[in-house]
Design an enzyme around this catalytic site. Structure first.
Site: not given
Ligand code: NDP
Length: 493
Positions: A197, A248, A253, A270, A304, A401
Site C-alpha cells: 500500500k 511511516g 506505528g 520503521e 526519517c 520530527e
C-alpha cells in the site's frame, strides 16, 4: 518577522549565480487518467467504486486519479497473495525466484528515467535525487536480494529458513520507489507474497512498478498493489496477513502495534527520527558543511533519518554557522524537474502546514530563525531552507520530527555532553559524527543510541547495510542479511 535575518544583512555577499533552466522532459511519462488496483496480476476496477486524485505538489495540478481500495478490495488482494503463496511461489526454488528479482532490477535500470521523472512529478523531490539516488538504490536492492534468494541456508546455517506467508506492506511518501524496493525485494527473495500500500500522495511509481512486474512475468498475485488513504492501510493491517511491515510516522506505528497485538502477526516498524549530527572542533569544516546540508536539506528534509539536530562544539560555532549560512544562499529551491534544483516541493499542503506550525513554535519559544532570501514559485508547496540557533533541548523544534528543511542548532562543550544531548530524544534512528580522530568516532558510535551512525558523512545508504531504529524509531532491520530475517521462520530461533 523581525527575527528573520536575511541575505541583505550579511556580508560579504555571495556572487549571484545565474543558472540557465535545465528541465527534464515529462514526455517520457505516460499517465493514465485513472488507475485500477493491481490484484492477481491485473489492473482491476475497485469494488469500492471510489477514486482519489493525486497531484503534483510543485504545480498543484491533478496528475491522475487512483483507486481507493475498500475492505472488500483489500480482502481480494490478500486472497490473491495467499493463493499465489500456496500454489507455487513458496515452493519455487530460490534460484528461480532470483531470476524474477534480477528481471525486475534490470527493468528498473532500463526504465530509470521514466520512473525518476514520475517520482519527482508525484512527490516533489528534485530530479537529481530521484535519478541519482532513489532509482539506482531501488534497483540495487532487487539485485542484492536476488543474490540471497538461493543462499538462505547459508545465511542462517542449521536453522531451516522458510517463508512466513503473506506480508502486508505499508509505505510512506518520502521515498516511494525506494521504500517499495526495501519492502518487496527481501519479501520475494525469501518466498513470501505481498500486498503493498503506497501513500495517498505518491501512488504513481508503485503503479508503474506493477507494470514492471507484469513485464518481468512475475506470477499473478505474488505482488499486489492497492492504493488508497490511511483507511486502506488500516484495513490491510487488520486483514488476514501473516506479517506487517510499516514505514511511516511513530503515531501510526503505535496504532498498528495496538491493532495487531495478540494476533500472532509478525511486525517490523520503521518510524520517525530526530537525529543528531555532531560536529567536533577538529572536524574538516567545509566537508562538515556539505554533510550538514545533505543531512537536512536532502529530499526537503522529508527523511526519517535526517540530521535535524546539529550539535556543534562551542569553539567552532561561529565559523561553522557563517559557512553554513553562506552555503544556504547557494541552494536552489524550485522546480523539481529542473536538474539544477537542490530543494524541491514540500510533498503536500498538510505537510507544509505541519512544518509552518513547528517553525512558528520555534520562533514563539525564542529560537532565532535564519532563512536565505530566495524566490519561491507562486503555485505549489514550498518552504525555504531554515536554520534555528539559540535552540534549547526543551524546544519543540529540538524534540519533534519536523520532516521538513529545518535545522535546529545546539552547542556542546565536551564529548560527554554531546552524547547526553544526542541521546536525549525519544527516537533512535541515526546519528552523525564529524571529527578527524578515528578513536573518537568509535567512542561516539559505541555511545549513540541509534540504529545507524555515520562518520564524516551523512545519509548514505547501501542495500548490504541494515537500517532501522531504537526506541520510538521502531524495531526490525531492513537491508543486508538482517533484512531477510523478518520475512523468515527460523527453526531454533
Ligand atoms: P503516516 O504514518 O500516516 O503514513 C505512512 C503510511 O501509512 C501511508 O501509506 C499512510 O497512508 C498509511 N497509514 C495512515 N494511517 C494508517 C493506519 N491507521 N493504518 C495503517 N496505515 C496507515 O504519515 P503521514 O503521511 O501522515 O505523515 C505524518 C508525519 O509522519 C510526517 O509529518 C512525518 O513527521 C512522519 N513521517 C515519517 C516517516 C518516516 O519514514 N519516518 C514517513 C512519513 C511520515 P496515507 O498516506 O494514504 O494516509
Amino acid at each position: 518577522m523581525s527575527e528573520l535575518e536575511t541575505t541583505q544583512e550579511r556580508s560579504p555577499a555571495v556572487p549571484a549565480w545565474e543558472y540557465a533552466e535545465a528541465p527534464e522532459s515529462k514526455e517520457i511519462v505516460r499517465l493514465e487518467d485513472r488507475y485500477g488496483l493491481f490484484i492477481g496480476g491485473d489492473f482491476v476496477e475497485p469494488k469500492s467504486g471510489k477514486y482519489l486524485p493525486t497531484i503534483d505538489p510543485a504545480t498543484e495540478e491533478t496528475l491522475a486519479e487512483v483507486s481507493e481500495a475498500g475492505t472488500e478490495d483489500v480482502e481480494l488482494a490478500v486472497s490473491a497473495a495467499r493463493n499465489a503463496f500456496d500454489t507455487g511461489w513458496r515452493d519455487l526454488p530460490g534460484k528461480e525466484r532470483a531470476k524474477y528479482l534480477y528481471r525486475i532490477a534490470r527493468a528498473l535500470q532500463e526504465r530509470a528515467r521514466e520512473f525518476s521523472v514520475l517520482e519527482s512529478m508525484d512527490g516533489g523531490k528534485p530530479i537529481k535525487e530521484s535519478r541519482d539516488i532513489d532509482l539506482p538504490l531501488a534497483a540495487a536492492h532487487f539485485f542484492y536480494y536476488a543474490g540471497w534468494a538461493d543462499k538462505l541456508e547459508y545465511a542462517f546455517p542449521g536453522r531451516s529458513p522458510s517463508p512466513i506467508g503473506v506480508a502486508g506492506q505499508v509505505i510512506p511518501w518520502n521515498f516511494p520507489m525506494l521504500m517499495a524496493a526495501w519492502k518487496l525485494a527481501p519479501a520475494l527473495a525469501t518466498g513470501n507474497t505481498t500486498v503493498l500500500k503506497p501513500a495517498e500522495t505518491t501512488p504513481l511509481t508503485a503503479l508503474l512498478l506493477a507494470e514492471v512486474l507484469q513485464q518481468a512475468e512475475l506470477p499473478a498475485g505474488v505482488v499486489n498493489v492497492i492504493t488508497g488513504a490511511g483507511e486502506t492501510g488500516a484495513a490491510l493491517v487488520a486483514s488476514d496477513v501473516d506479517k506487517v511491515a510499516f514505514t511511516g510516522s511513530t503515531e501510526v506505528g503505535k496504532l498498528i502495534q495496538r491493532t495487531i497485538a495478540g494476533s500472532g502477526k509478525r511486525l517490523t516498524l520503521e518510524l520517525g527520527g530526530k537525529a543528531a549530527n555532531i560536529v567536533f572542533e577538529d572536524a574538516p569544516l567545509d566537508q562538515a558543511v556539505e554533510g550538514i546540508v545533505n543531512g537536512i536539506f536532502f529530499n526537503q528534509g522529508h527523511v526519517c533519518c535526517a540530521g535535524s539536530r546539529l550539535l556543534v562544539q562551542e569553539p567552532i560555532f561561529e565559523p561553522l554557522l557563517d559557512k553554513l549560512k553562506t552555503r544556504l544562499e547557494t541552494l536552489r529551491v524550485g522546480d523539481p524537474l529542473d536538474k539544477n534544483t537542490d530543494v524541491g516541493a514540500i510533498n503536500s499542503q498538510a505537510q507544509l502546514e505541519k512544518i509552518e506550525e513547528l517553525v512558528a513554535a520555534g520562533v514563539d519559544e525564542g529560537a532565532e530563525i535564519y532563512q536565505p532570501a530566495c524566490d519561491l514559485p507562486a503555485r505549489g508547496f514550498w518552504f525555504r531552507p531554515t536554520l534555528f540557533t539559540g535552540v534549547s533541548q526543551s524546544h519543540r523544534i529540538a524534540r519533534e520530527e519536523i520532516f521538513g528543511p529545518v535545522l535546529s542548532i545546539l552547542t556542546f562543550r565536551t564529548p560527554d555532553e554531546a552524547v547526553e544531548k544526542a541521546n536525549n530524544t525519544p527516537y533512535g534512528l541515526s546519528a552523525g559524527v564529524w571529527t578527524e580522530k578515528g578513536s573518537r568516532i568509535l567512542w561516539m558510535a559505541e555511545r549513540m543510541k541509534a540504529g545507524v551512525v555515520w562518520a564524516n558523512t551523512f545519509n548514505r545508504f547501501d542495500p548490504t547495510s541494515p537500517f532501522g531504529g531504537y526506541k520510538e524509531s521502531g524495531f526490525g532491520r531492513e537491508g543486508g542479511l538482517h533484512g531477510l530475517e523478518p520475512y523468515l521462520e527460523l527453526n531454533g530461533s
